[in-house]
Design a protein around this motif. Structure first.
Motif, PDB file in Angstrom:
ATOM      1  N   VAL A 205      31.633 -11.543  16.266  1.00 42.45           N
ATOM      2  CA  VAL A 205      30.981 -12.193  17.403  1.00 42.45           C
ATOM      3  C   VAL A 205      31.583 -13.577  17.601  1.00 42.45           C
ATOM      4  O   VAL A 205      32.071 -14.201  16.646  1.00 42.45           O
ATOM      5  CB  VAL A 205      29.460 -12.292  17.191  1.00 42.45           C
ATOM      6  CG1 VAL A 205      28.827 -10.922  17.159  1.00 42.45           C
ATOM      7  CG2 VAL A 205      29.121 -13.087  15.941  1.00 42.45           C
ATOM      8  N   PRO A 206      31.579 -14.086  18.826  1.00 41.95           N
ATOM      9  CA  PRO A 206      32.107 -15.428  19.070  1.00 41.95           C
ATOM     10  C   PRO A 206      31.394 -16.469  18.193  1.00 41.95           C
ATOM     11  O   PRO A 206      30.177 -16.382  18.003  1.00 41.95           O
ATOM     12  CB  PRO A 206      31.831 -15.655  20.557  1.00 41.95           C
ATOM     13  CG  PRO A 206      31.852 -14.271  21.136  1.00 41.95           C
ATOM     14  CD  PRO A 206      31.203 -13.417  20.087  1.00 41.95           C
ATOM     15  N   PRO A 207      32.132 -17.458  17.681  1.00 47.56           N
ATOM     16  CA  PRO A 207      31.575 -18.379  16.676  1.00 47.56           C
ATOM     17  C   PRO A 207      30.793 -19.548  17.259  1.00 47.56           C
ATOM     18  O   PRO A 207      30.968 -20.698  16.835  1.00 47.56           O
ATOM     19  CB  PRO A 207      32.833 -18.857  15.947  1.00 47.56           C
ATOM     20  CG  PRO A 207      33.897 -18.851  17.006  1.00 47.56           C
ATOM     21  CD  PRO A 207      33.583 -17.654  17.873  1.00 47.56           C
ATOM     22  N   ILE A 208      29.902 -19.279  18.194  1.00 46.35           N
ATOM     23  CA  ILE A 208      29.123 -20.365  18.779  1.00 46.35           C
ATOM     24  C   ILE A 208      28.239 -21.042  17.740  1.00 46.35           C
ATOM     25  O   ILE A 208      27.965 -22.242  17.833  1.00 46.35           O
ATOM     26  CB  ILE A 208      28.284 -19.863  19.983  1.00 46.35           C
ATOM     27  CG1 ILE A 208      27.709 -21.044  20.767  1.00 46.35           C
ATOM     28  CG2 ILE A 208      27.199 -18.885  19.530  1.00 46.35           C
ATOM     29  CD1 ILE A 208      27.063 -20.649  22.084  1.00 46.35           C
ATOM     30  N   ALA A 209      27.823 -20.299  16.718  1.00 45.93           N
ATOM     31  CA  ALA A 209      26.952 -20.883  15.696  1.00 45.93           C
ATOM     32  C   ALA A 209      27.648 -21.989  14.913  1.00 45.93           C
ATOM     33  O   ALA A 209      26.974 -22.834  14.303  1.00 45.93           O
ATOM     34  CB  ALA A 209      26.457 -19.799  14.738  1.00 45.93           C
ATOM     35  N   ALA A 210      28.972 -21.993  14.926  1.00 49.26           N
ATOM     36  CA  ALA A 210      29.718 -23.063  14.257  1.00 49.26           C
ATOM     37  C   ALA A 210      29.908 -24.274  15.155  1.00 49.26           C
ATOM     38  O   ALA A 210      30.393 -25.310  14.698  1.00 49.26           O
ATOM     39  CB  ALA A 210      31.083 -22.539  13.819  1.00 49.26           C
ATOM     40  N   ALA A 211      29.513 -24.152  16.426  1.00 48.27           N
ATOM     41  CA  ALA A 211      29.778 -25.214  17.399  1.00 48.27           C
ATOM     42  C   ALA A 211      28.580 -26.119  17.651  1.00 48.27           C
ATOM     43  O   ALA A 211      28.718 -27.150  18.307  1.00 48.27           O
ATOM     44  CB  ALA A 211      30.235 -24.597  18.720  1.00 48.27           C
ATOM     45  N   PHE A 212      27.410 -25.724  17.168  1.00 43.90           N
ATOM     46  CA  PHE A 212      26.231 -26.568  17.357  1.00 43.90           C
ATOM     47  C   PHE A 212      25.330 -26.498  16.133  1.00 43.90           C
ATOM     48  O   PHE A 212      25.623 -25.809  15.155  1.00 43.90           O
ATOM     49  CB  PHE A 212      25.476 -26.218  18.638  1.00 43.90           C
ATOM     50  CG  PHE A 212      25.041 -24.771  18.816  1.00 43.90           C
ATOM     51  CD1 PHE A 212      24.754 -23.925  17.759  1.00 43.90           C
ATOM     52  CD2 PHE A 212      24.880 -24.253  20.106  1.00 43.90           C
ATOM     53  CE1 PHE A 212      24.316 -22.622  17.944  1.00 43.90           C
ATOM     54  CE2 PHE A 212      24.451 -22.952  20.316  1.00 43.90           C
ATOM     55  CZ  PHE A 212      24.179 -22.143  19.230  1.00 43.90           C
ATOM     56  N   GLU A 213      24.249 -27.255  16.189  1.00 48.43           N
ATOM     57  CA  GLU A 213      23.262 -27.246  15.103  1.00 48.43           C
ATOM     58  C   GLU A 213      22.364 -26.029  15.295  1.00 48.43           C
ATOM     59  O   GLU A 213      21.527 -25.989  16.194  1.00 48.43           O
ATOM     60  CB  GLU A 213      22.433 -28.533  15.129  1.00 48.43           C
ATOM     61  CG  GLU A 213      21.380 -28.632  14.043  1.00 48.43           C
ATOM     62  CD  GLU A 213      20.523 -29.870  14.170  1.00 48.43           C
ATOM     63  OE1 GLU A 213      19.421 -29.877  13.607  1.00 48.43           O
ATOM     64  OE2 GLU A 213      20.960 -30.830  14.847  1.00 48.43           O
ATOM     65  N   VAL A 214      22.550 -25.038  14.452  1.00 49.39           N
ATOM     66  CA  VAL A 214      21.876 -23.751  14.643  1.00 49.39           C
ATOM     67  C   VAL A 214      20.378 -23.861  14.364  1.00 49.39           C
ATOM     68  O   VAL A 214      19.962 -24.418  13.358  1.00 49.39           O
ATOM     69  CB  VAL A 214      22.493 -22.674  13.733  1.00 49.39           C
ATOM     70  CG1 VAL A 214      21.741 -21.355  13.881  1.00 49.39           C
ATOM     71  CG2 VAL A 214      23.960 -22.465  14.061  1.00 49.39           C
ATOM     72  N   VAL A 215      19.600 -23.296  15.283  1.00 47.56           N
ATOM     73  CA  VAL A 215      18.174 -23.110  15.034  1.00 47.56           C
ATOM     74  C   VAL A 215      17.958 -21.753  14.370  1.00 47.56           C
ATOM     75  O   VAL A 215      17.312 -21.646  13.321  1.00 47.56           O
ATOM     76  CB  VAL A 215      17.360 -23.220  16.336  1.00 47.56           C
ATOM     77  CG1 VAL A 215      15.885 -22.897  16.076  1.00 47.56           C
ATOM     78  CG2 VAL A 215      17.509 -24.604  16.946  1.00 47.56           C
ATOM     79  N   GLU A 216      18.524 -20.702  15.005  1.00 53.61           N
ATOM     80  CA  GLU A 216      18.401 -19.355  14.432  1.00 53.61           C
ATOM     81  C   GLU A 216      19.371 -18.416  15.130  1.00 53.61           C
ATOM     82  O   GLU A 216      19.694 -18.604  16.306  1.00 53.61           O
ATOM     83  CB  GLU A 216      16.971 -18.829  14.587  1.00 53.61           C
ATOM     84  CG  GLU A 216      16.706 -17.532  13.840  1.00 53.61           C
ATOM     85  CD  GLU A 216      15.241 -17.094  13.927  1.00 53.61           C
ATOM     86  OE1 GLU A 216      15.013 -15.864  13.895  1.00 53.61           O
ATOM     87  OE2 GLU A 216      14.353 -17.953  14.041  1.00 53.61           O
ATOM     88  N   GLU A 217      19.826 -17.400  14.400  1.00 53.74           N
ATOM     89  CA  GLU A 217      20.605 -16.304  14.956  1.00 53.74           C
ATOM     90  C   GLU A 217      19.787 -15.016  14.812  1.00 53.74           C
ATOM     91  O   GLU A 217      19.138 -14.817  13.787  1.00 53.74           O
ATOM     92  CB  GLU A 217      21.926 -16.138  14.212  1.00 53.74           C
ATOM     93  CG  GLU A 217      22.860 -17.336  14.297  1.00 53.74           C
ATOM     94  CD  GLU A 217      24.040 -17.183  13.365  1.00 53.74           C
ATOM     95  OE1 GLU A 217      25.037 -16.550  13.756  1.00 53.74           O
ATOM     96  OE2 GLU A 217      23.954 -17.695  12.228  1.00 53.74           O
ATOM     97  N   ARG A 218      19.855 -14.172  15.824  1.00 53.33           N
ATOM     98  CA  ARG A 218      19.138 -12.891  15.776  1.00 53.33           C
ATOM     99  C   ARG A 218      19.980 -11.784  16.389  1.00 53.33           C
ATOM    100  O   ARG A 218      20.800 -12.019  17.277  1.00 53.33           O
ATOM    101  CB  ARG A 218      17.807 -12.956  16.540  1.00 53.33           C
ATOM    102  CG  ARG A 218      16.716 -13.710  15.835  1.00 53.33           C
ATOM    103  CD  ARG A 218      15.376 -13.451  16.490  1.00 53.33           C
ATOM    104  NE  ARG A 218      14.333 -14.279  15.912  1.00 53.33           N
ATOM    105  CZ  ARG A 218      13.063 -14.271  16.308  1.00 53.33           C
ATOM    106  NH1 ARG A 218      12.687 -13.451  17.296  1.00 53.33           N
ATOM    107  NH2 ARG A 218      12.176 -15.050  15.730  1.00 53.33           N
ATOM    108  N   TRP A 219      19.729 -10.561  15.914  1.00 51.69           N
ATOM    109  CA  TRP A 219      20.252  -9.352  16.541  1.00 51.69           C
ATOM    110  C   TRP A 219      19.082  -8.600  17.166  1.00 51.69           C
ATOM    111  O   TRP A 219      18.056  -8.398  16.520  1.00 51.69           O
ATOM    112  CB  TRP A 219      20.944  -8.471  15.516  1.00 51.69           C
ATOM    113  CG  TRP A 219      22.270  -8.998  15.056  1.00 51.69           C
ATOM    114  CD1 TRP A 219      22.520  -9.726  13.936  1.00 51.69           C
ATOM    115  CD2 TRP A 219      23.526  -8.813  15.709  1.00 51.69           C
ATOM    116  NE1 TRP A 219      23.860 -10.017  13.847  1.00 51.69           N
ATOM    117  CE2 TRP A 219      24.504  -9.462  14.917  1.00 51.69           C
ATOM    118  CE3 TRP A 219      23.924  -8.158  16.879  1.00 51.69           C
ATOM    119  CZ2 TRP A 219      25.850  -9.480  15.259  1.00 51.69           C
ATOM    120  CZ3 TRP A 219      25.275  -8.172  17.226  1.00 51.69           C
ATOM    121  CH2 TRP A 219      26.218  -8.828  16.425  1.00 51.69           C
ATOM    122  N   VAL A 220      19.248  -8.204  18.418  1.00 52.07           N
ATOM    123  CA  VAL A 220      18.207  -7.465  19.142  1.00 52.07           C
ATOM    124  C   VAL A 220      18.760  -6.087  19.493  1.00 52.07           C
ATOM    125  O   VAL A 220      19.591  -5.955  20.407  1.00 52.07           O
ATOM    126  CB  VAL A 220      17.780  -8.206  20.414  1.00 52.07           C
ATOM    127  CG1 VAL A 220      16.709  -7.403  21.160  1.00 52.07           C
ATOM    128  CG2 VAL A 220      17.275  -9.608  20.088  1.00 52.07           C
TER     129      VAL A 220
END
Length: 281
Positions: A205-220
């Motif tokens: 998946v695109p690495p957007i989680a490395a580009a900001f301060e992550v609150v949470e990641e989820r799979w739906v």
């Protein structure tokens, strides 16, 4: 706008297929988005970056959000506007005041004023022509991977109000859940030089989680029921297909059609899907 303008032209070439074939998003995604971000969509101002023909824009608007849709593709935005009522000019939003919000910030009487408006802005997500501090939420639906990872997030933070959030999401085939879908992706990987998806070993998946301060990641997870012809329209909407010679693209679509009809003679597919959602600040 440089490369982003070129990107707009690429997707403009497949705007009809994009609008007709791309899937929407499951209700659970929007529940997760509100829960994780802390932003209630009803009454929120959302900047939808890379809005395309408005799939996410319309879903946000249906849930009461005032949406500013930003995209570098003129044809894509034209379809968004044609599918959406009450699209005011971009200038309405450059001051930070959506047209249905009174200047004193009082709540909107939606029974009187109707659905929230949508602003359509032809622009680059790396340099948003919007006022600072106007948005509660900035969304990237299938789009952030086309942008500069530093400049885009800096711009998102600039246009957010205090307490606002940034969200990226991608609607993806869950090829591991169905043999026929894995075979479909493998045929694409073999035939299309620019293909990048589940059939590529290094795909992620695109690495957007490395580009900001992550609150949470989820799979739906969800399931898409779709006819074969609409599924193939979705295929035509992808940038790697737009990069092919038209004759080669037609041949590939026909090959996929033959394979899918042999597997599903009734013409309807049950496609396992999953949405990746990352929310941050």
């Amino acid at each position: 706008m440089g490369p982003i303008k070129d990107l707009g032209r690429i997707f403009d070439r497949v705007a009809d297929a994009y609008d007709a074939g791309r899937p929407g998003y499951p209700d659970e995604l929007f529940r997760a988005l509100s829960e994780v971000s802390g932003v209630g969509l009803d009454g929120a101002t959302v900047v939808d970056v890379g809005a395309g023909t408005g799939i996410m824009t319309r879903a946000l608007r249906a849930r009461g959000a005032r949406v500013i849709a930003v995209d570098p593709g003129a044809e894509m935005l034209a379809r968004l506007v044609s599918r959406t009522e009450s699209a005011p000019p971009a200038e309405s939003f450059q001051s930070g005041l959506p047209t249905d919000r009174p200047r004193n910030g009082s709540p909107v009487d939606r029974q009187r004023s109707g659905p929230p408006p949508v602003g359509a802005v032809l622009a680059d997500g790396n340099a948003l022509p919007l006022a600072s501090g106007l948005a509660d939420l900035v969304t990237y639906a299938q789009s952030w991977h086309w942008l500069d990872p530093v400049a885009s997030i800096a711009e998102a933070r600039r246009v957010l109000r205090p307490g606002g959030a940034i969200a990226g999401c991608w609607n993806l085939h869950h090829a591991a859940q169905a043999g026929w879908l894995a075979a479909y992706e493998a045929r694409l990987a073999e035939a299309v030089p620019a293909y990048y998806g589940p059939a590529v070993e290094q795909w992620a998946v695109p690495p957007i989680a490395a580009a900001f301060e992550v609150v949470e990641e989820r799979w739906v997870p969800w399931t898409r029921l779709v006819g074969i012809e609409d599924f193939l329209l979705d295929l035509r909407s992808h940038s790697y297909m737009a990069a092919l010679d038209p004759e080669a693209a037609d041949e590939l679509v026909e090959r996929q059609r033959v394979e899918l009809r042999a597997e599903f003679p009734e013409g309807v597919l049950s496609v396992p899907m999953r949405v990746y959602l990352a929310v941050g600040r």
